[in-house]
Design an enzyme around this catalytic site. Structure first.
Site, PDB file in Angstrom:
ATOM      1  N   ASN A 392     -10.197 -12.502   8.975  1.00  0.00           N
ATOM      2  CA  ASN A 392      -9.394 -12.751   7.784  1.00  0.00           C
ATOM      3  C   ASN A 392      -9.644 -11.715   6.701  1.00  0.00           C
ATOM      4  OD1 ASN A 392      -8.072 -13.959   5.489  1.00  0.00           O
ATOM      5  ND2 ASN A 392      -8.118 -15.900   6.583  1.00  0.00           N
ATOM      6  N   ASP A 393     -10.734 -11.859   5.967  1.00  0.00           N
ATOM      7  CA  ASP A 393     -10.974 -10.994   4.810  1.00  0.00           C
ATOM      8  C   ASP A 393     -11.102  -9.522   5.185  1.00  0.00           C
ATOM      9  OD1 ASP A 393     -11.149 -13.232   2.990  1.00  0.00           O
ATOM     10  OD2 ASP A 393     -13.067 -13.673   3.930  1.00  0.00           O
ATOM     11  N   VAL A 394     -11.601  -9.234   6.383  1.00  0.00           N
ATOM     12  CA  VAL A 394     -11.851  -7.839   6.764  1.00  0.00           C
ATOM     13  C   VAL A 394     -10.567  -7.099   7.112  1.00  0.00           C
ATOM     14  CG1 VAL A 394     -14.184  -8.334   7.549  1.00  0.00           C
ATOM     15  CG2 VAL A 394     -12.290  -8.458   9.189  1.00  0.00           C
ATOM     16  N   VAL A 395      -9.414  -7.795   7.137  1.00  0.00           N
ATOM     17  CA  VAL A 395      -8.120  -7.142   7.396  1.00  0.00           C
ATOM     18  C   VAL A 395      -7.121  -7.442   6.277  1.00  0.00           C
ATOM     19  CG1 VAL A 395      -8.356  -7.044   9.904  1.00  0.00           C
ATOM     20  CG2 VAL A 395      -7.426  -9.106   8.855  1.00  0.00           C
ATOM     21  N   SER A 433     -13.705 -16.988   2.730  1.00  0.00           N
ATOM     22  CA  SER A 433     -13.909 -16.741   1.305  1.00  0.00           C
ATOM     23  C   SER A 433     -12.914 -17.504   0.443  1.00  0.00           C
ATOM     24  CB  SER A 433     -13.768 -15.237   1.014  1.00  0.00           C
ATOM     25  OG  SER A 433     -12.423 -14.837   1.175  1.00  0.00           O
TER      26      SER A 433
END
Length: 467
Positions: A392-395, A433
Site C-alpha cells: 500500500n504505502d510503498v506504492v 498507516s
C-alpha cells in the site's frame, strides 16, 4: 592458564559474531551466518561457567553453591526449549512479532543485570554505577517499547495513542527518570529510588512507542534493536564480561546502521519518526480523483500472460495470506510462456526490515530476480504490468505529488508508471498507516479483490487455460 583459555574463547566468540553478521547481509549466506552467530553464543554461554570468582562461574562447584548451577541449567533448558519450539511453530507472517519479543527480552535482561548489581551487597560505584544506570534506562525502554511493538504487530493494540503535549511530556518524563538515576548514583541505591527509577524507565518506553503508527514500525523495530545492543554492551562493561561487550557493540552498531537505512528509505529523519509519527489521522488535503475499477482473475491472467515484462510488488498482504509459494508458481508459469518476471522490494515493505526478502527466499524465488527500489524503479515505465500484492504505502503516488500528505517525500516503487497496474487487495480500506492510496484510483490501475492466496490461485488456473 584458565584466564588464557577464557580470553581465547571470547576472541573466537567475537570472530564468530562478526562473521555471522557479515554473512547475514546477503540472503545467499544468511542461514550460514545465523549458524555461526549461534555457535558463538553457545561458546560464550559455556565459557561463562568457567569464570572464577562469580556466582555464575567456578563458584558453582564450590560447597553450598551447587544450587546456582542447577538453577542456571534449568533456565538454559527452559529458554532453549521454548525458543526451539517457537522457531518451529511461529508462522513466517508472525516473524516480526517474534523479533520484537526477542529484542525486548535482550533489553529486559540488560535491565535485570543492573537491578541485580544495585541490589547486591557491593553495588557499583563511580563510572560503573553511571554506566549501569544508563544501561538500565536503555534496557527498560527497549523492553517495554518492544512489548508495545509486539502488541501493535499482533493487532492487540489497534491504533496509535497520542495525547496533548506528548512530546513535552516525554521530555519531562525523561528528565525525571534521569534525576532518579543521578540520585541513585550519588546517594546510593536506596530501594525506593531504584524501584521508582525502573518503573519510570519502563513507562518511558511505553510513552515513546505508543504514538508510533504502522508505517513507522520497521524503523522503530530497528531502533529498539540498537537500544538493546547498547544496553547489553554497557552492562557487559559493568560486569567485566568481554562477550557481552562484543555482542552489545555488534548488535548496537548493526541496529543503528539499519535504523539509518530505514529512515533514509522513508526520507524521514529519525526525529520525525519519534516525535511526528505517521498515525493515519493526518490525511492528504482534498479528495482523490477517479474511481476504483475492478477486474476479474481472468482479466489479470490475460494481461500478464501476453505481457513481455511483469514486475511483482509484494507486501504484507501477501505475507498474511501465505501466498508467496503460489506467487512463485505463477511466476514460473509466466516465464515458461516467455514473460520476463521481476520482483520489486521496498526497504520498509512488510512489518520489519527484510520481511519480503525472507518470504520470497522461503518460496524459492531466485535472488537474481529480486531487486531493491533503486535497482528496479527505472524499469517500471518499460513494464507491461505491475502486479501489486497486498502493498500500500510503498506504492502510493501522493508521496511524490502531495506536499500535504504525511508520507510526502518518501521514496516509493513507481508501480503507477507501468502500462497496466493490477492491485490484489482484500478490500477497499486504507493501508496500515491509514492513508488513502491514489494508485488505486489511477486510470491504468485495476483492482482484483480477495485474499492474495486465492486470487493468485485463480490467476494460475486461467494462465494455464490461456497456455
Amino acid at each position: 592458564m584458565l584466564s588464557w583459555l577464557i580470553n581465547g574463547a571470547y576472541l573466537v566468540v567475537a570472530i564468530l559474531f562478526i562473521l555471522g553478521l557479515k554473512a547475514m547481509s546477503s540472503p545467499k549466506t544468511a542461514r550460514q551466518g545465523i549458524a555461526w552467530a549461534g555457535l558463538g553464543m553457545v561458546l560464550a554461554t559455556a565459557v561463562t561457567f568457567l569464570i572464577p570468582g562469580h556466582d555464575g562461574g567456578l563458584a558453582f562447584f564450590a560447597p553450598g553453591k551447587s544450587i546456582n548451577l542447577i538453577l542456571c541449567v534449568i533456565a538454559l533448558a527452559l529458554g532453549g526449549g521454548i525458543a526451539a519450539w517457537l522457531g518451529k511453530v511461529v508462522k513466517m507472517t508472525d516473524m516480526p512479532q517474534m523479533v520484537a519479543v526477542y529484542n525486548g527480552m535482550g533489553g529486559g535482561a540488560a535491565a535485570l543485570i543492573a537491578a541485580v548489581e544495585f541490589s547486591s551487597a557491593e553495588p557499583p560505584t563511580g563510572t560503573h554505577a553511571v554506566l549501569a544506570m544508563i544501561g538500565a534506562l536503555i534496557g527498560c525502554v527497549a523492553f517495554s517499547g518492544s512489548v508495545l511493538a509486539f502488541a501493535k504487530l499482533q493487532g492487540i493494540m489497534k491504533k496509535a495513542v497520542r495525547w496533548p503535549v506528548q512530546n513535552l511530556g516525554n521530555v519531562v518524563h525523561t528528565l525525571i527518570t534521569l534525576a532518579l538515576g543521578v540520585a541513585i548514583v550519588v546517594a546510593g541505591p536506596h530501594p525506593v529510588l531504584v524501584i521508582a527509577f525502573f518503573a519510570m524507565a519502563l513507562i518511558l518506553g511505553l510513552a515513546l512507542t505508543s504514538p508510533i503508527g504502522g508505517a513507522d514500525m520497521p524503523v522503530v523495530i530497528s531502533l529498539l534493536n540498537a537500544f538493546t545492543g547498547l544496553a547489553v554492551g554497557l552492562e557487559g562493561y559493568v560486569l567485566g564480561n568481554p562477550a557481552l561487550i562484543i555482542a552489545g557493540i555488534v548488535v548496537g552498531a548493526a541496529g543503528t546502521l539499519l535504523t539509518q537505512l530505514m529512515a533514509k528509505a522513508m526520507n524521514r529523519p529519525l526525529s520525525n519518526v519519534l516525535f511526528a509519527p505517521i498515525t493515519g489521522e493526518a490525511q492528504a488535503d482534498g479528495a482523490i480523483e477517479g474511481s476504483m475499477k475492478e477486474c476479474s482473475s481472468m482479466d489479470a491472467a490475460a494481461m500478464m500472460r501476453y505481457a513481455e515484462h511483469v514486475i511483482i510488488v509484494p507486501g504484507y498482504g501477501m505475507a498474511v495470506a501465505g501466498a508467496q509459494h503460489k506467487v512463485y508458481e505463477m511466476t514460473k508459469l509466466l516465464e515458461a510462456e516467455g514473460v520476463q518476471v521481476s520482483f520489486a522490494i521496498h526497504p520498509v515493505a512488510g512489518r520489519m526490515p527484510g520481511h519480503m526478502n525472507v518470504l520470497l527466499a522461503e518460496a524459492g524465488v531466485p535472488y537474481d530476480q529480486i531487486f531493491d527500489l533503486d535497482e528496479i524503479n527505472a524499469d517500471f515505465p518499460l513494464a507491461d504490468v505491475a502486479l501489486v500484492i497486498g502493498a500500500n504505502d510503498v506504492v502510493n503516488p501522493v508521496a511524490r505529488t502531495d506536499k500535504s500528505s504525511p508520507i510526502y517525500g518518501m521514496p516509493i516503487l513507481d508501480a503507477d508508471k507501468a502500462r497496466q497496474c493490477i492491485v490484489i487487495k482484500r478490500g477497499r480500506g486504507a493501508g496500515y498507516s491509514g492513508i488513502e492510496n491514489a494508485l488505486f484510483y489511477a486510470d491504468n490501475t485495476t483492482m482484483l479483490y480477495g485474499s492474495a492466496q486465492q486470487a493468485v490461485a485463480d490467476v494460475i488456473t486461467h494462465v494455464k487455460e490461456l497456455s
